[in-house]
Write a protein that holds these residues in place. Sequence first.
Motif, PDB file in Angstrom:
ATOM      1  N   ASN A 343       6.414   1.929  -5.985  1.00 38.00           N
ATOM      2  CA  ASN A 343       8.072   2.502  -5.755  1.00 38.00           C
ATOM      3  C   ASN A 343       8.251   2.823  -7.069  1.00 38.00           C
ATOM      4  O   ASN A 343       8.338   2.175  -8.124  1.00 38.00           O
ATOM      5  CB  ASN A 343       8.874   1.265  -5.358  1.00 38.00           C
ATOM      6  CG  ASN A 343      10.178   1.913  -5.026  1.00 38.00           C
ATOM      7  OD1 ASN A 343      10.488   2.909  -5.356  1.00 38.00           O
ATOM      8  ND2 ASN A 343      11.042   0.767  -4.499  1.00 38.00           N
ATOM      9  N   SER A 348      14.065   0.357  -2.797  1.00 34.33           N
ATOM     10  CA  SER A 348      13.302  -0.712  -1.868  1.00 34.33           C
ATOM     11  C   SER A 348      13.598  -0.595  -0.229  1.00 34.33           C
ATOM     12  O   SER A 348      12.512  -0.715   0.435  1.00 34.33           O
ATOM     13  CB  SER A 348      13.816  -2.301  -2.321  1.00 34.33           C
ATOM     14  OG  SER A 348      15.322  -2.443  -1.864  1.00 34.33           O
ATOM     15  N   ALA A 351      11.178   2.202   0.472  1.00 30.39           N
ATOM     16  CA  ALA A 351       9.919   1.746   0.163  1.00 30.39           C
ATOM     17  C   ALA A 351       9.465   0.932   1.516  1.00 30.39           C
ATOM     18  O   ALA A 351       8.413   1.258   2.227  1.00 30.39           O
ATOM     19  CB  ALA A 351       9.598   1.207  -0.985  1.00 30.39           C
ATOM     20  N   ASP A 365       6.487  -2.207  -7.714  1.00 28.00           N
ATOM     21  CA  ASP A 365       7.315  -1.416  -8.436  1.00 28.00           C
ATOM     22  C   ASP A 365       6.584  -0.643  -9.451  1.00 28.00           C
ATOM     23  O   ASP A 365       5.531  -1.074 -10.017  1.00 28.00           O
ATOM     24  CB  ASP A 365       8.738  -2.089  -9.174  1.00 28.00           C
ATOM     25  CG  ASP A 365       9.733  -2.403  -8.267  1.00 28.00           C
ATOM     26  OD1 ASP A 365       9.975  -1.660  -7.203  1.00 28.00           O
ATOM     27  OD2 ASP A 365      10.137  -3.411  -8.516  1.00 28.00           O
ATOM     28  N   PHE A 381       7.284   7.909  -4.567  1.00 28.45           N
ATOM     29  CA  PHE A 381       6.214   6.685  -4.160  1.00 28.45           C
ATOM     30  C   PHE A 381       4.656   7.276  -4.405  1.00 28.45           C
ATOM     31  O   PHE A 381       4.344   8.425  -4.012  1.00 28.45           O
ATOM     32  CB  PHE A 381       6.366   6.367  -2.755  1.00 28.45           C
ATOM     33  CG  PHE A 381       7.746   5.939  -2.418  1.00 28.45           C
ATOM     34  CD1 PHE A 381       8.361   4.685  -2.803  1.00 28.45           C
ATOM     35  CD2 PHE A 381       8.647   6.764  -1.670  1.00 28.45           C
ATOM     36  CE1 PHE A 381       9.852   4.357  -2.533  1.00 28.45           C
ATOM     37  CE2 PHE A 381       9.995   6.424  -1.224  1.00 28.45           C
ATOM     38  CZ  PHE A 381      10.425   5.064  -1.788  1.00 28.45           C
TER      39      PHE A 381
END
Length: 395
Positions: A343, A348, A351, A365, A381
């Motif tokens: 990510n 979040s 993701a 992350d 991503f």
Amino acid sequence: MNMSRDKKSAIFLLVILAIIVAVSLVIAMSLRVDPIQETMKNDPVVKILFVHTDDEKNVLATDILLYCPGSDQAVSFNILGNTGAIYKSINRVDRIDAVYKELGMESYKGEIEKLVGKKIPFSVEYTMSDLEFFADYLGGLNVFVPMPVDENGPNGEKWLLPSGAVSLDGDKIKIFETYRLSSESQDDVDDRRQAVFTALLAALRDNKKSVYNARIFPVFAKHFVTNIDYQNFYRLMMQVSDIDTERIVTQTITGSARTVESGQTLLFPLYDGQLIKDVMDQSISSLVTGDYGNQNRAYVLSIKNGTSTQGLARNTSFLMQSAGYEVLETSNAPATDKTIIVNHIGNSEAAKALGKFIRCTNIIDADESESGSSGSAQADFTLIIGKDFDGRIVR
């Protein structure tokens, strides 16, 4: 003069009958079901099937429109006419639009519902003549013509279109939808027809005040065939006209072309049709959570192949693009057993949505990842494919 007993009884019965009729009307009005509200009790995303045909009722384009009332975000799924399968309604392998031609809207809608794995409560049909009327009345439909067109059609008709961002009247919009140059594929024609659908929604939005006038809308409604009554159709289309068509997300069927015994070349959806169901689920989830509303573009992916399977990253890029993602690059990565999502943007929820689509829970992350490249740095991503990825999901 006194009324006879028979006359009094008759009047009494008429009064009782009038009371019963009045009470029945009140009860009927109170129990009248609003199909839109009723649908939203179990599903916040409204689904409408739009079927556009020529004047001989051959399907030209089929779009499933998804939107949340109160939001200006929407997704449009283009169901390609040559989508192949064994269709029980006609008891053979064929194109999906053959169902419409032979059995009509309800059977066609039923087969599409099986294809996408969702019930579609509302349907709307309109012909080429109807589209020409809309284009003329609404002052033209805005589309993009990449190259000027100056050709003769197979029946001697003249195809003449200017290039660039243009507004086309009814005659020109018919040419735009039906012409096909020798250098073009059916995909090019399908893309144009999907663009016209979006342009129609945009024109309805831009002319909302005039179209939904009490005197004008009945004229428009006559050019649509729908499975709900006039008042509810009016309300439904009013909501559709709130959609921000500049940011509408468009999707289509991804599949492999195969020639069947009949000699037709049909498009069979990837992964036995599971992909289109997963893409539909993800699109609905994004509309409900507002992911589409928080971005003006699709999320960008960098895909890296950490397996020994050649071409896996490239094939996965097609999969992700069909789900609405942009793929910046595909490349190789050091061998890994487990698939990883990196990510880069700190979102979040987005993701997790990506992870849900391929069933990957291994999300980290960017600062936790030691791998990186200039391409990865520009991506939202990075998807590093491991041995546990079968080409569709993580096992």
